[in-house]
Design an enzyme around this catalytic site. Structure first.
Site, PDB file in Angstrom:
ATOM      1  N   ARG A  45       0.861  -1.185   0.000  1.00 23.81           N
ATOM      2  CA  ARG A  45       0.000   0.000   0.000  1.00 23.81           C
ATOM      3  C   ARG A  45       0.897   1.235   0.000  1.00 23.81           C
ATOM      4  NH1 ARG A  45      -3.419  -2.743  -1.674  1.00 23.81           N
ATOM      5  NH2 ARG A  45      -5.420  -3.302  -0.752  1.00 23.81           N
TER       6      ARG A  45
ATOM      7  N   HIS B  72      -1.205   0.481  -9.421  1.00 22.16           N
ATOM      8  CA  HIS B  72      -1.908  -0.456  -8.521  1.00 22.16           C
ATOM      9  C   HIS B  72      -2.466  -1.644  -9.328  1.00 22.16           C
ATOM     10  CE1 HIS B  72      -4.057  -0.881  -4.429  1.00 22.16           C
ATOM     11  NE2 HIS B  72      -3.876  -2.066  -4.983  1.00 22.16           N
TER      12      HIS B  72
HETATM   13  P1  NDP Z   1      -1.622 -11.656   4.948  1.00 22.62           P
HETATM   14  O1  NDP Z   1      -2.536 -11.196   6.011  1.00 22.62           O
HETATM   15  O2  NDP Z   1      -1.722 -13.076   4.467  1.00 22.62           O
HETATM   16  O3  NDP Z   1      -0.100 -11.459   5.409  1.00 22.62           O
HETATM   17  C1  NDP Z   1       0.325 -10.313   6.062  1.00 22.62           C
HETATM   18  C2  NDP Z   1       1.754 -10.529   6.588  1.00 22.62           C
HETATM   19  O4  NDP Z   1       2.210  -9.296   7.148  1.00 22.62           O
HETATM   20  C3  NDP Z   1       1.819 -11.580   7.690  1.00 22.62           C
HETATM   21  O5  NDP Z   1       3.018 -12.317   7.617  1.00 22.62           O
HETATM   22  C4  NDP Z   1       1.807 -10.717   8.954  1.00 22.62           C
HETATM   23  O6  NDP Z   1       2.433 -11.300  10.083  1.00 22.62           O
HETATM   24  C5  NDP Z   1       2.618  -9.532   8.487  1.00 22.62           C
HETATM   25  N1  NDP Z   1       2.361  -8.374   9.339  1.00 22.62           N
HETATM   26  C6  NDP Z   1       1.177  -7.753   9.595  1.00 22.62           C
HETATM   27  N2  NDP Z   1       1.345  -6.748  10.466  1.00 22.62           N
HETATM   28  C7  NDP Z   1       2.652  -6.740  10.793  1.00 22.62           C
HETATM   29  C8  NDP Z   1       3.447  -5.970  11.674  1.00 22.62           C
HETATM   30  N3  NDP Z   1       2.914  -4.986  12.410  1.00 22.62           N
HETATM   31  N4  NDP Z   1       4.754  -6.264  11.772  1.00 22.62           N
HETATM   32  C9  NDP Z   1       5.306  -7.260  11.057  1.00 22.62           C
HETATM   33  N5  NDP Z   1       4.618  -8.046  10.194  1.00 22.62           N
HETATM   34  C10 NDP Z   1       3.308  -7.781  10.073  1.00 22.62           C
HETATM   35  O7  NDP Z   1      -1.774 -10.639   3.720  1.00 22.62           O
HETATM   36  P2  NDP Z   1      -1.521 -10.931   2.174  1.00 22.62           P
HETATM   37  O8  NDP Z   1      -0.158 -11.523   2.039  1.00 22.62           O
HETATM   38  O9  NDP Z   1      -2.659 -11.676   1.592  1.00 22.62           O
HETATM   39  O10 NDP Z   1      -1.583  -9.447   1.570  1.00 22.62           O
HETATM   40  C11 NDP Z   1      -0.679  -8.439   1.975  1.00 22.62           C
HETATM   41  C12 NDP Z   1      -1.098  -7.086   1.408  1.00 22.62           C
HETATM   42  O11 NDP Z   1      -0.796  -7.004   0.021  1.00 22.62           O
HETATM   43  C13 NDP Z   1      -2.585  -6.771   1.461  1.00 22.62           C
HETATM   44  O12 NDP Z   1      -2.969  -6.351   2.749  1.00 22.62           O
HETATM   45  C14 NDP Z   1      -2.721  -5.672   0.423  1.00 22.62           C
HETATM   46  O13 NDP Z   1      -2.564  -4.414   1.035  1.00 22.62           O
HETATM   47  C15 NDP Z   1      -1.546  -5.929  -0.534  1.00 22.62           C
HETATM   48  N6  NDP Z   1      -2.016  -6.276  -1.883  1.00 22.62           N
HETATM   49  C16 NDP Z   1      -1.660  -5.486  -2.943  1.00 22.62           C
HETATM   50  C17 NDP Z   1      -2.072  -5.804  -4.221  1.00 22.62           C
HETATM   51  C18 NDP Z   1      -1.651  -4.990  -5.395  1.00 22.62           C
HETATM   52  O14 NDP Z   1      -2.084  -5.247  -6.518  1.00 22.62           O
HETATM   53  N7  NDP Z   1      -0.797  -4.002  -5.242  1.00 22.62           N
HETATM   54  C19 NDP Z   1      -2.902  -6.985  -4.493  1.00 22.62           C
HETATM   55  C20 NDP Z   1      -3.206  -7.756  -3.315  1.00 22.62           C
HETATM   56  C21 NDP Z   1      -2.780  -7.391  -2.063  1.00 22.62           C
HETATM   57  P3  NDP Z   1       1.851 -12.650  10.756  1.00 22.62           P
HETATM   58  O15 NDP Z   1       2.263 -13.765   9.807  1.00 22.62           O
HETATM   59  O16 NDP Z   1       2.569 -12.701  12.050  1.00 22.62           O
HETATM   60  O17 NDP Z   1       0.362 -12.470  10.845  1.00 22.62           O
END
Ligand code: NDP
Length: 310
Positions: free
Chosen positions: A225, A273
């Site tokens: 994002r 995006h």
């Molecule tokens: P997930 O929820 O599967 O994974 C999120 C990861 O981030 C997890 O490993 C989580 O840790 C980690 N995380 C969250 N908060 C923190 C923090 N405070 N500190 C450290 N690590 C953190 O999400 P996705 O992989 O499915 O998607 C990720 C993002 O990608 C989406 O939220 C979206 O914003 C973006 N996206 C962008 C797209 C684009 O076209 N540009 C398309 C699709 C998505 P933990 O494993 O411990 O929970």
């Protein structure tokens, strides 16, 4: 009872058709034609929907994001109280993101910007061989998307590190968590990939202090994002040469204003995006399953933790 769809006009009918293909008995209403508010049992929304509007539906049992991210549903006033929120975890969405990450990791790793510049100047000059085994990649976020990108990069032979909120194990990946883990990973990331969800904890994470921890000449990929980056700090790091390049897919605001410096920066490649776009036909089965689960009084699959914000 009916399902309310709310997204860009150009994709609304694709979503309707995809959902009906899975369950022809669904009654689907395309926002703003919601009909009787008491009949709406599920809402499937994308970023532009006004969250306050969702409070008009007294029998709403489920709110679904049309993407993997849910930051658009966490804006004030947030989802209606008591309504479970689900997001997409979709194979094709994941594959699209891994393709974008590989494209841009390989672009920088294989010195493509330099070779394109040489081609434009008709310069025949072999650059030092890129060494995959020594190009360290750090991935912020080891979830559905970060985990898959990590596996693909490991398969290509890169040393891969990953950072998550809680301790996590991904085969072949050196895992870090917490603030200390972040600093340790950044210090060794020749290419940093951001695939975090946008939450109050992760907003602004890519700021001058954190970028300064990267090795000089590192590359940044952000397809998570725009709110993860402080754009002025990224530009300053590019201008000073601390960052050698960036591949950016997300911005704040979007669309990126035409006068923004990132558009024309020589070290930046950007996409609008579009790193990975949901394919309604691929996502429809899980959305329909969650509608059926909501009717049966079950929690949805891929339910969002509203406290953590993702
Ligand atoms: P997930 O929820 O599967 O994974 C999120 C990861 O981030 C997890 O490993 C989580 O840790 C980690 N995380 C969250 N908060 C923190 C923090 N405070 N500190 C450290 N690590 C953190 O999400 P996705 O992989 O499915 O998607 C990720 C993002 O990608 C989406 O939220 C979206 O914003 C973006 N996206 C962008 C797209 C684009 O076209 N540009 C398309 C699709 C998505 P933990 O494993 O411990 O929970």
């Amino acid at each position: 009872m009916a399902v309310l769809l709310s997204t860009k006009a150009s994709t609304m009918e694709d979503w309707r058709d995809a959902l009906l293909e899975v369950d022809p008995s669904l009654e689907i209403r395309l926002f703003p034609e919601a009909g009787n508010p008491a009949e709406i049992e599920a809402a499937v929304c994308w970023t532009a929907h006004d969250l306050g509007e969702l409070r008009r539906y007294p029998n709403l049992k489920l709110l679904v994001s049309m993407g993997a991210g849910v930051d658009h549903l966490m804006r004030p006033p947030g989802p209606p109280p008591g309504v479970p929120v689900a997001r997409l975890v979709d194979e094709r969405l994941t594959q699209g993101m891994t393709e974008w990450v590989l494209l841009n990791v390989l672009r920088f790793h294989r010195q493509d910007p330099e070779y394109r510049a040489q081609q434009a100047a008709r310069v025949w000059n072999e650059l030092p061989a890129p060494d995959t085994a020594r190009r360290r990649i750090g991935i912020l976020g080891l979830g559905a998307l970060g985990g898959d990108a990590a596996r693909a990069l490991v398969a290509l032979g890169f040393p891969v590190m990953g950072w998550s909120r809680r301790p996590k194990q991904v085969p072949g990946v050196e895992a870090f968590h917490g603030e200390d883990g972040l600093a340790a990973m950044l210090a060794r990331s020749d290419i940093l990939v951001c695939l975090l969800p946008l939450t109050p904890e992760t907003r602004g994470l890519l700021n001058a202090d954190r970028l300064a921890l990267l090795p000089r000449g590192a590359y940044l990929l952000n397809s998570a994002r725009g709110g993860h980056m402080v754009a002025a700090d990224v530009l300053a790091a590019l201008d000073s040469g601390h960052l050698a390049g960036a591949a950016l897919d997300v911005f704040e605001p979007e669309p990126l204003p035409p006068e923004h410096r990132l558009w024309a920066h020589p070290q930046v490649v950007l996409t609008p995006h579009a790193a990975s776009i949901t394919i309604p036909r691929s996502a429809a089965p899980q959305v329909v399953e969650n509608i059926h689960r909501a009717r049966a009084g079950l929690a949805p699959n891929n339910q969002v933790d509203l406290t953590a914000g993702y």
